[in-house]
Design an enzyme around this catalytic site. Structure first.
Site, PDB file in Angstrom:
ATOM      1  N   HIS A 131      27.182  27.475  16.077  1.00  0.00           N
ATOM      2  CA  HIS A 131      27.995  27.020  14.949  1.00  0.00           C
ATOM      3  C   HIS A 131      27.192  27.316  13.677  1.00  0.00           C
ATOM      4  O   HIS A 131      25.955  27.294  13.696  1.00  0.00           O
ATOM      5  CB  HIS A 131      28.208  25.512  15.116  1.00  0.00           C
ATOM      6  CG  HIS A 131      29.153  24.887  14.154  1.00  0.00           C
ATOM      7  ND1 HIS A 131      28.790  24.511  12.882  1.00  0.00           N
ATOM      8  CD2 HIS A 131      30.453  24.541  14.282  1.00  0.00           C
ATOM      9  CE1 HIS A 131      29.818  23.956  12.273  1.00  0.00           C
ATOM     10  NE2 HIS A 131      30.851  23.972  13.098  1.00  0.00           N
ATOM     11  N   ASP A 208      21.847  21.261  20.240  1.00  0.00           N
ATOM     12  CA  ASP A 208      23.019  20.848  19.468  1.00  0.00           C
ATOM     13  C   ASP A 208      24.066  20.310  20.452  1.00  0.00           C
ATOM     14  O   ASP A 208      24.725  21.063  21.164  1.00  0.00           O
ATOM     15  CB  ASP A 208      23.559  22.053  18.686  1.00  0.00           C
ATOM     16  CG  ASP A 208      24.888  21.760  17.995  1.00  0.00           C
ATOM     17  OD1 ASP A 208      25.433  20.665  18.183  1.00  0.00           O
ATOM     18  OD2 ASP A 208      25.381  22.648  17.271  1.00  0.00           O
ATOM     19  N   GLN A 211      29.248  19.324  20.925  1.00  0.00           N
ATOM     20  CA  GLN A 211      30.384  19.479  21.841  1.00  0.00           C
ATOM     21  C   GLN A 211      30.088  18.962  23.244  1.00  0.00           C
ATOM     22  O   GLN A 211      30.999  18.853  24.061  1.00  0.00           O
ATOM     23  CB  GLN A 211      30.784  20.962  21.943  1.00  0.00           C
ATOM     24  CG  GLN A 211      31.291  21.551  20.644  1.00  0.00           C
ATOM     25  CD  GLN A 211      32.614  20.949  20.197  1.00  0.00           C
ATOM     26  OE1 GLN A 211      33.397  20.448  20.995  1.00  0.00           O
ATOM     27  NE2 GLN A 211      32.872  20.980  18.904  1.00  0.00           N
ATOM     28  N   LYS A 234      33.255  13.316  17.219  1.00  0.00           N
ATOM     29  CA  LYS A 234      33.685  14.140  18.363  1.00  0.00           C
ATOM     30  C   LYS A 234      33.752  13.293  19.638  1.00  0.00           C
ATOM     31  O   LYS A 234      34.189  13.761  20.673  1.00  0.00           O
ATOM     32  CB  LYS A 234      32.699  15.284  18.609  1.00  0.00           C
ATOM     33  CG  LYS A 234      32.285  16.042  17.367  1.00  0.00           C
ATOM     34  CD  LYS A 234      32.944  17.374  17.271  1.00  0.00           C
ATOM     35  CE  LYS A 234      32.291  18.223  16.193  1.00  0.00           C
ATOM     36  NZ  LYS A 234      33.190  19.219  15.642  1.00  0.00           N
ATOM     37  N   CYS A 372      33.878  28.332  12.626  1.00  0.00           N
ATOM     38  CA  CYS A 372      32.505  28.252  12.094  1.00  0.00           C
ATOM     39  C   CYS A 372      31.515  29.005  12.968  1.00  0.00           C
ATOM     40  O   CYS A 372      30.343  28.602  13.095  1.00  0.00           O
ATOM     41  CB  CYS A 372      32.041  26.801  11.921  1.00  0.00           C
ATOM     42  SG  CYS A 372      33.000  25.902  10.717  1.00  0.00           S
TER      43      CYS A 372
HETATM   44  N1  PMP Z   1      27.714  22.319  16.163  1.00  0.00           N
HETATM   45  C1  PMP Z   1      28.809  22.461  16.898  1.00  0.00           C
HETATM   46  C2  PMP Z   1      28.726  23.171  18.209  1.00  0.00           C
HETATM   47  C3  PMP Z   1      30.033  21.948  16.443  1.00  0.00           C
HETATM   48  O1  PMP Z   1      31.131  22.081  17.191  1.00  0.00           O
HETATM   49  C4  PMP Z   1      30.069  21.268  15.207  1.00  0.00           C
HETATM   50  C5  PMP Z   1      31.377  20.709  14.663  1.00  0.00           C
HETATM   51  N2  PMP Z   1      32.443  21.600  14.727  1.00  0.00           N
HETATM   52  C6  PMP Z   1      28.893  21.143  14.481  1.00  0.00           C
HETATM   53  C7  PMP Z   1      27.733  21.674  14.988  1.00  0.00           C
HETATM   54  C8  PMP Z   1      28.865  20.424  13.164  1.00  0.00           C
HETATM   55  O2  PMP Z   1      29.153  19.081  13.361  1.00  0.00           O
HETATM   56  P1  PMP Z   1      29.530  18.124  12.130  1.00  0.00           P
HETATM   57  O3  PMP Z   1      30.589  18.839  11.363  1.00  0.00           O
HETATM   58  O4  PMP Z   1      30.013  16.875  12.775  1.00  0.00           O
HETATM   59  O5  PMP Z   1      28.288  17.948  11.330  1.00  0.00           O
END
Ligand code: PMP
Length: 414
Positions: A131, A208, A211, A234, A372
């Site tokens: 991401h 990270d 997910q 999430k 993203c």
């Molecule tokens: N890493 C991953 C794999 C994600 O799916 C996300 C959220 N889409 C993030 C980081 C960022 O998380 P947040 O927007 O809650 O800070």
């Protein structure tokens, strides 16, 4: 090949759905089908109640107050820390740092551990399926320190090429920051193996868990990761709360991230001594209400049972993959052996965004675009995908609605 009649009834999804008020609403005159859970999950009534109850009953600033409300608010806030500790099986409660989310947690590590430990010429490894929030903070650090960012490549199934990973490691590699489960493809990465290899070379690893924390059993001690990050929203919890788990000895060595109240022991104009963990990293008034309510979300997940949820979601995902792949022109993107409940697909001749708009007209919420993960989309030479991501409250009937919607959209748009 997975059977289209996959039996999906490990738990009472009808009862679970009743816990989520938003699922009763209509969108464009149709029953809402919410398949954007990888972006954020819906909230059960207990979480909403916990938020309301905090503001109605014991809103106060935490830690410093000696009055009853402050004590109650502090106790509730700190109870969430204990619940998170158990949820990810951390050894010590002070290893749980509250942030605003995964993005802030990663930035915190890059700005503190990173600035302290990365020197010119050092190397940082991430993967091709990260991401943006696990790419950009490291790029910024590399730019500042004249360090190098190296990327583990991804194969056609959307899995990491592990042989290439080992080849990227050199004496200059200092940290590996890797996604546990891909938000755009659902791939679950072999993080334990990645960590084992990294540790043989004295390299630390950040995982990270944005997910993974909602779908998989997380045991940071068993995984042996050095840092693990997650976001409450999430995991059926409120937005604006995240967690940074770090091994105590690492967190103790790291300088603070932000300066201000809470993170200090003593301040004079000659200097400041910093607070103990975890408060050293929690400057200012935190997001008390949402952190308090986050506990209700974790309790809810624990009560339903992660194993039950996982089995149900896996069956639903297989069912959806099977059905969608039978539609002419639909191509699934990401065929990893181990996946979370994410189905990403593209349709020949149809832009993902057009598909998303049409599905919304049928009350079906999916995510479209690059999720993203622009470098990953570039790897597959696509502008983006349509992504349906499932949660514990989704049903086989909803998947059937999606399939019907995609079929109609294909006829209309091609
Ligand atoms: N890493 C991953 C794999 C994600 O799916 C996300 C959220 N889409 C993030 C980081 C960022 O998380 P947040 O927007 O809650 O800070």
């Amino acid at each position: 090949m997975i059977s289209a009649d996959t039996d999906i009834k490990p738990f009472d999804v009808t009862a679970i759905r009743k816990e989520f008020p938003v699922l009763q609403r209509k969108v464009k005159g149709k029953n809402l089908v919410y398949f954007d859970n990888a972006a954020t999950a819906q909230k059960p009534q207990v979480v909403i109640d916990a938020l309301v109850s905090y503001y109605q009953q014991f809103n106060a600033n935490i830690h410093r107050g000696i009055h009853s409300l402050a004590e109650e608010a502090t106790a509730a806030f700190e109870a969430t820390r204990d619940t998170v500790k158990d949820f990810i099986n951390a050894k010590y409660r002070e290893e749980i740092i509250f942030t605003h989310g995964v993005t802030e947690s990663i930035n915190l590590v890059a700005a503190t551990w990173g600035r302290q430990n990365i020197k010119e010429g050092d190397e940082i490894i991430i993967s091709g399926m990260e991401h943006h929030s696990n790419i950009v903070p490291w790029q910024m650090l590399c730019q500042e320190k004249k360090a190098k960012l190296k990327i583990i490549p991804v194969d056609n199934n959307g899995e990491l090429i592990m042989d290439e990973y080992e080849k990227l490691i050199t004496l200059k590699t200092k940290i590996i920051s890797i996604v546990h489960a891909s938000n755009s493809l659902g791939t679950i990465n072999p993080v334990k193996e990645i960590i084992e290899i990294a540790h043989q070379h004295n390299i630390i690893v950040l995982v990270d868990g944005a997910q993974s924390a909602v779908h998989l059993d997380i045991d940071v001690q068993n995984m042996d990761c050095d840092f693990f990050v997650l976001s409450s929203h999430k995991i059926y919890g409120p937005t604006g709360v995240g967690v940074l788990y770090g091994k105590k000895e690492l967190l103790e060595e790291m300088p603070p991230y932000m300066g201000g109240g809470e993170m200090i022991k003593e301040v004079t104009f000659d200097g400041t001594t910093y607070n103990d963990l975890p408060y050293k990293f929690e400057a200012g008034t935190p997001n008390i209400a949402d952190t308090v309510a986050f506990k209700a979300a974790l309790d809810f997940v624990n009560e339903v049972g992660k194993d039950n949820i996982r089995k149900y979601e896996v069956a639903l995902t297989k069912y959806a993959m099977n059905k969608l792949s039978q539609i002419e022109g639909v191509r699934l993107v990401g065929a990893a052996k181990h996946k979370t409940s994410v189905v990403s697909f593209i349709v020949d001749g149809v832009h993902p965004q057009d598909m998303g708009i049409l599905l919304d007209n049928y009350g079906i919420a999916v995510r479209t675009g690059h999720h993203c993960c622009q470098p990953l989309m570039n790897r597959f030479e696509i502008p983006g995908t349509v992504r349906a991501s499932f949660a514990m409250y989704n049903t086989k009937e909803e998947v059937d609605e999606l399939v019907k919607g995609v079929e109609k959209a294909v006829k209309m748009l091609r």
